[in-house]
Design an enzyme around this catalytic site. Structure first.
Site, PDB file in Angstrom:
ATOM      1  N   TYR A  29     -53.737 -94.517  -8.348  1.00 55.92           N
ATOM      2  CA  TYR A  29     -54.350 -93.993  -9.567  1.00 55.92           C
ATOM      3  C   TYR A  29     -53.433 -94.273 -10.763  1.00 55.92           C
ATOM      4  O   TYR A  29     -53.910 -94.626 -11.839  1.00 55.92           O
ATOM      5  CB  TYR A  29     -54.614 -92.484  -9.437  1.00 55.92           C
ATOM      6  CG  TYR A  29     -55.602 -92.159  -8.334  1.00 55.92           C
ATOM      7  CD1 TYR A  29     -56.965 -92.360  -8.510  1.00 55.92           C
ATOM      8  CD2 TYR A  29     -55.175 -91.639  -7.115  1.00 55.92           C
ATOM      9  CE1 TYR A  29     -57.873 -92.068  -7.501  1.00 55.92           C
ATOM     10  CE2 TYR A  29     -56.080 -91.342  -6.106  1.00 55.92           C
ATOM     11  CZ  TYR A  29     -57.426 -91.555  -6.302  1.00 55.92           C
ATOM     12  OH  TYR A  29     -58.326 -91.271  -5.313  1.00 55.92           O
TER      13      TYR A  29
ATOM     14  N   GLU B 279     -61.341-104.090   5.614  1.00 54.61           N
ATOM     15  CA  GLU B 279     -60.744-105.071   4.700  1.00 54.61           C
ATOM     16  C   GLU B 279     -59.315-105.430   5.123  1.00 54.61           C
ATOM     17  O   GLU B 279     -58.600-106.092   4.385  1.00 54.61           O
ATOM     18  CB  GLU B 279     -60.752-104.533   3.266  1.00 54.61           C
ATOM     19  CG  GLU B 279     -62.148-104.366   2.702  1.00 54.61           C
ATOM     20  CD  GLU B 279     -62.157-103.856   1.269  1.00 54.61           C
ATOM     21  OE1 GLU B 279     -61.072-103.745   0.658  1.00 54.61           O
ATOM     22  OE2 GLU B 279     -63.253-103.572   0.763  1.00 54.61           O
TER      23      GLU B 279
ATOM     24  N   ASN C 140     -67.628 -92.369  -9.745  1.00 54.62           N
ATOM     25  CA  ASN C 140     -68.156 -93.719  -9.566  1.00 54.62           C
ATOM     26  C   ASN C 140     -69.617 -93.654  -9.100  1.00 54.62           C
ATOM     27  O   ASN C 140     -69.900 -93.122  -8.034  1.00 54.62           O
ATOM     28  CB  ASN C 140     -67.302 -94.464  -8.537  1.00 54.62           C
ATOM     29  CG  ASN C 140     -67.817 -95.825  -8.166  1.00 54.62           C
ATOM     30  OD1 ASN C 140     -68.759 -96.351  -8.749  1.00 54.62           O
ATOM     31  ND2 ASN C 140     -67.201 -96.423  -7.169  1.00 54.62           N
TER      32      ASN C 140
ATOM     33  N   CYS D  93     -64.157 -98.143  -5.338  1.00 59.33           N
ATOM     34  CA  CYS D  93     -63.244 -97.025  -5.573  1.00 59.33           C
ATOM     35  C   CYS D  93     -62.441 -96.690  -4.322  1.00 59.33           C
ATOM     36  O   CYS D  93     -61.401 -96.045  -4.415  1.00 59.33           O
ATOM     37  CB  CYS D  93     -64.005 -95.807  -6.084  1.00 59.33           C
ATOM     38  SG  CYS D  93     -65.324 -95.245  -5.003  1.00 59.33           S
ATOM     39  N   HIS D  94     -62.905 -97.152  -3.165  1.00 61.24           N
ATOM     40  CA  HIS D  94     -62.157 -96.898  -1.923  1.00 61.24           C
ATOM     41  C   HIS D  94     -60.809 -97.616  -1.921  1.00 61.24           C
ATOM     42  O   HIS D  94     -59.944 -97.289  -1.123  1.00 61.24           O
ATOM     43  CB  HIS D  94     -62.987 -97.309  -0.702  1.00 61.24           C
ATOM     44  CG  HIS D  94     -63.325 -98.760  -0.646  1.00 61.24           C
ATOM     45  ND1 HIS D  94     -64.368 -99.304  -1.379  1.00 61.24           N
ATOM     46  CD2 HIS D  94     -62.761 -99.782   0.040  1.00 61.24           C
ATOM     47  CE1 HIS D  94     -64.432-100.601  -1.138  1.00 61.24           C
ATOM     48  NE2 HIS D  94     -63.462-100.918  -0.275  1.00 61.24           N
TER      49      HIS D  94
END
Length: 91
Positions: free
Chosen positions: A27, A87, A50, A58-59
């Protein structure tokens, strides 16, 4: 996709779209990247609002201490963890 939010929220969401798949930012890093280095809490709030998770990824935003933080998308934190693992993010 038409984004509706404050100028600040839209700035945060547009930055999130630039985080490459398989990478994370904190953040604080997001706050610095958008030119608001002291606004990391406001960034967290914007991320939480979001409107299009995971389309706007946003993850890919975590806490400075390396913990996951929250996830406002469907399935909550379990979904965030699943998305990051898919990912190949080492979490």
């Amino acid at each position: 996709m038409k984004l509706k939010g404050t100028k600040f929220q839209i700035k945060v969401w547009n930055y999130l779209k630039k985080i490459p798949k398989g990478e994370v930012r904190t953040y604080l890093q997001v706050a610095k990247a958008i030119g608001k280095p002291k606004a990391h809490r406001a960034v967290a709030n914007a991320v939480g609002k979001n409107p299009y998770p995971p389309k706007i990824p946003c993850h890919r935003v975590i806490r400075t201490d390396g913990s996951l933080g929250g996830y406002s998308g469907k399935g909550g934190i379990k979904t965030k963890l699943r998305l990051l693992r898919s990912e190949k993010v080492d979490i």
